[in-house]
Design a protein around this motif. Sequence first.
Motif, mmCIF file in Angstrom:
data_model
loop_
_atom_site.group_PDB
_atom_site.id
_atom_site.type_symbol
_atom_site.label_atom_id
_atom_site.label_comp_id
_atom_site.label_asym_id
_atom_site.label_seq_id
_atom_site.Cartn_x
_atom_site.Cartn_y
_atom_site.Cartn_z
ATOM 1 N N MET A 1 0.849 -1.191 0.000
ATOM 2 C CA MET A 1 0.000 0.000 0.000
ATOM 3 C C MET A 1 0.883 1.240 0.000
ATOM 4 S SD MET A 1 -1.355 0.078 3.956
ATOM 5 C CE MET A 1 -2.204 -1.470 3.732
ATOM 6 N N GLU A 2 0.272 2.361 -0.377
ATOM 7 C CA GLU A 2 1.025 3.612 -0.416
ATOM 8 C C GLU A 2 1.056 4.254 0.965
ATOM 9 O OE1 GLU A 2 1.071 6.826 -3.795
ATOM 10 O OE2 GLU A 2 -0.511 7.378 -2.384
ATOM 11 N N ASN A 3 2.194 4.835 1.313
ATOM 12 C CA ASN A 3 2.324 5.583 2.566
ATOM 13 C C ASN A 3 2.879 6.962 2.252
ATOM 14 O OD1 ASN A 3 2.228 6.049 5.337
ATOM 15 N ND2 ASN A 3 4.344 5.396 5.644
ATOM 16 N N LYS A 4 2.043 7.972 2.356
ATOM 17 C CA LYS A 4 2.495 9.347 2.156
ATOM 18 C C LYS A 4 3.165 9.849 3.426
ATOM 19 C CE LYS A 4 -1.302 10.525 -0.993
ATOM 20 N NZ LYS A 4 -2.499 11.406 -1.184
ATOM 21 N N GLN A 5 4.214 10.658 3.263
ATOM 22 C CA GLN A 5 4.960 11.216 4.391
ATOM 23 C C GLN A 5 5.296 12.673 4.119
ATOM 24 O OE1 GLN A 5 8.273 8.402 4.044
ATOM 25 N NE2 GLN A 5 7.674 7.473 5.990
ATOM 26 N N ILE A 6 5.405 13.463 5.203
ATOM 27 C CA ILE A 6 5.886 14.839 5.100
ATOM 28 C C ILE A 6 7.307 14.865 5.646
ATOM 29 C CG2 ILE A 6 5.556 17.244 5.750
ATOM 30 C CD1 ILE A 6 3.389 16.166 3.896
ATOM 31 N N ILE A 7 8.255 15.228 4.781
ATOM 32 C CA ILE A 7 9.676 15.196 5.116
ATOM 33 C C ILE A 7 10.184 16.599 5.427
ATOM 34 C CG2 ILE A 7 11.983 14.529 4.303
ATOM 35 C CD1 ILE A 7 10.006 12.189 4.615
ATOM 36 N N PHE A 8 10.972 16.705 6.503
ATOM 37 C CA PHE A 8 11.634 17.959 6.853
ATOM 38 C C PHE A 8 12.940 18.042 6.064
ATOM 39 C CE2 PHE A 8 14.706 20.038 9.912
ATOM 40 C CZ PHE A 8 14.276 21.331 9.656
ATOM 41 N N LYS A 9 13.121 19.114 5.274
ATOM 42 C CA LYS A 9 14.248 19.180 4.351
ATOM 43 C C LYS A 9 15.536 19.683 4.996
ATOM 44 C CE LYS A 9 13.195 20.668 0.165
ATOM 45 N NZ LYS A 9 12.570 21.477 -0.916
ATOM 46 N N GLY A 10 15.443 20.642 5.932
ATOM 47 C CA GLY A 10 16.668 21.152 6.554
ATOM 48 C C GLY A 10 16.400 22.343 7.447
ATOM 49 N N TYR A 11 17.369 22.670 8.294
ATOM 50 C CA TYR A 11 17.208 23.712 9.302
ATOM 51 C C TYR A 11 17.074 25.099 8.679
ATOM 52 C CZ TYR A 11 18.720 19.982 12.407
ATOM 53 O OH TYR A 11 18.817 18.797 13.080
ATOM 54 N N ILE A 12 16.304 25.962 9.346
ATOM 55 C CA ILE A 12 16.050 27.319 8.864
ATOM 56 C C ILE A 12 16.201 28.310 10.006
ATOM 57 C CG2 ILE A 12 14.498 26.610 7.005
ATOM 58 C CD1 ILE A 12 12.142 27.243 8.843
ATOM 59 N N ASP A 13 16.473 29.583 9.665
ATOM 60 C CA ASP A 13 16.564 30.649 10.660
ATOM 61 C C ASP A 13 15.646 31.817 10.289
ATOM 62 O OD1 ASP A 13 17.868 31.649 8.485
ATOM 63 O OD2 ASP A 13 19.755 32.100 9.518
ATOM 64 N N ARG A 14 14.516 31.485 9.709
ATOM 65 C CA ARG A 14 13.514 32.461 9.258
ATOM 66 C C ARG A 14 12.137 31.842 9.452
ATOM 67 N NH1 ARG A 14 12.217 29.371 5.275
ATOM 68 N NH2 ARG A 14 13.814 28.369 3.998
ATOM 69 N N ALA A 15 11.129 32.566 9.007
ATOM 70 C CA ALA A 15 9.776 32.011 9.082
ATOM 71 C C ALA A 15 9.688 30.766 8.203
ATOM 72 C CB ALA A 15 8.760 33.043 8.619
ATOM 73 N N ASP B 1 9.996 24.189 2.803
ATOM 74 C CA ASP B 1 10.896 23.585 3.793
ATOM 75 C C ASP B 1 10.499 22.141 4.087
ATOM 76 O OD1 ASP B 1 12.390 25.946 4.160
ATOM 77 O OD2 ASP B 1 10.847 26.733 5.502
ATOM 78 N N MET B 2 9.364 21.733 3.550
ATOM 79 C CA MET B 2 8.868 20.377 3.720
ATOM 80 C C MET B 2 8.492 19.819 2.351
ATOM 81 S SD MET B 2 6.422 21.447 6.929
ATOM 82 C CE MET B 2 6.400 23.190 6.405
ATOM 83 N N GLU B 3 8.478 18.515 2.235
ATOM 84 C CA GLU B 3 8.070 17.917 0.965
ATOM 85 C C GLU B 3 7.232 16.673 1.208
ATOM 86 O OE1 GLU B 3 11.318 16.685 -1.433
ATOM 87 O OE2 GLU B 3 12.180 15.362 0.078
ATOM 88 N N LEU B 4 6.328 16.421 0.278
ATOM 89 C CA LEU B 4 5.497 15.225 0.328
ATOM 90 C C LEU B 4 6.225 14.097 -0.396
ATOM 91 C CD1 LEU B 4 2.697 13.924 0.973
ATOM 92 C CD2 LEU B 4 2.006 14.656 -1.335
ATOM 93 N N ARG B 5 6.396 12.980 0.323
ATOM 94 C CA ARG B 5 7.056 11.820 -0.263
ATOM 95 C C ARG B 5 6.080 10.647 -0.257
ATOM 96 N NH1 ARG B 5 12.597 10.301 2.428
ATOM 97 N NH2 ARG B 5 13.141 12.288 1.399
#
Length: 349
Positions: free
Chosen positions: A1-15, A20-24
């Motif tokens: 079955m498919e499993n969608k995930q939200i991935i954190f791409k990397g650290y930020i110092d702004r809003a 900054d996130m991606e759907l995998r």
Amino acid sequence: MENKQIIFKGYIDRAPEITDMELRKSKISMREVVRSMEDGEIVVKNLYLSCDPYMRGRMRDFHNSYIPPFQPSSVIEGFGVSKVLHSKNHKFKAGDVVTGFTAWEEYSVIHNTAQLRLIDNSDDDDNSVPIPLSYHLGLLGMPGFTAYAGFYEVCAPKKGESVYVSAASGAVGQLVGQLAKLHGCYVVGSAGTTHKVDLLKNKLGYDHAFNYKTEPHLDASLKRYFPKGIDIYFENVGGPMLDAVLLNMAIHGRIAVCGMVSQYSLSTPHGIHNLNTLVSKRVRMQGFLQSDYLTLFPRFVEDVTAYYRQGKIVYIEDMNEGLESAPAAFVGLFSGENVGKQVVRVAAE
């Protein structure tokens, strides 16, 4: 079955931004997942996910905090409501609905179940007001308990006192104001839109409310609503708002510092200039975490459930549909787009 995930791409110092996130999307074999389960683990289908401002701090490479940062290229985690599909844990069985930390994905294997809580609706009957499952992320979850513990334990309220709540229509603030009214206090809240101000006055029962974005002088605004000073300030915003409040505190006032959402995305936080009033007015200012008061959690659930079912309090949710909407829902917290507690519905109950 498919499993969608939200991935954190990397650290930020702004809003935070949606990018900054991606759907995998990936394929998983539930049979293989179950076969590889270890003792104590459970497999869940995530139903609802919570978007909370504290998660912004986890997007910074800063380890001197009460909760570790997210790991780049990993799945974001946060509070959720989930249905147990498979279990090797004696505390939970297939079909149970639980709330606690999970991952921002459709299906999760939860290793650390120590902080998971079983949602027990067995006391529901035909005559009781049902509690929506998503409310266990807000009203009966971490934000609700933050409001309860912060108001009663940190603020130590007395009947007749004057209470000010910033970000008053948010997940925490909306309950603080209602608890204060039930306690016999005079309550004023602030929010960032006319619609939110209307909700504070006409749905949440605040005595007065104002739009801080249209007030040219916060100090003068607070003097108008609190001519004798503020006895209790429930702090959710920080920055210039806190500076103005410090000038308007009553003698022996209390400030419960729950959060400072206006400062989370600044590389250089706003300096506070009126701290001298803590001395002259003998004000107590205290930061706190809801986890400091977990012994009170059963009483909180009992009290707030009763208030809700008796119609003494209401709760406002902002529900987004689908896991793919989670990044935008989270980012919207920091521009005030949400109205009430921000929740993402991942799957049908």
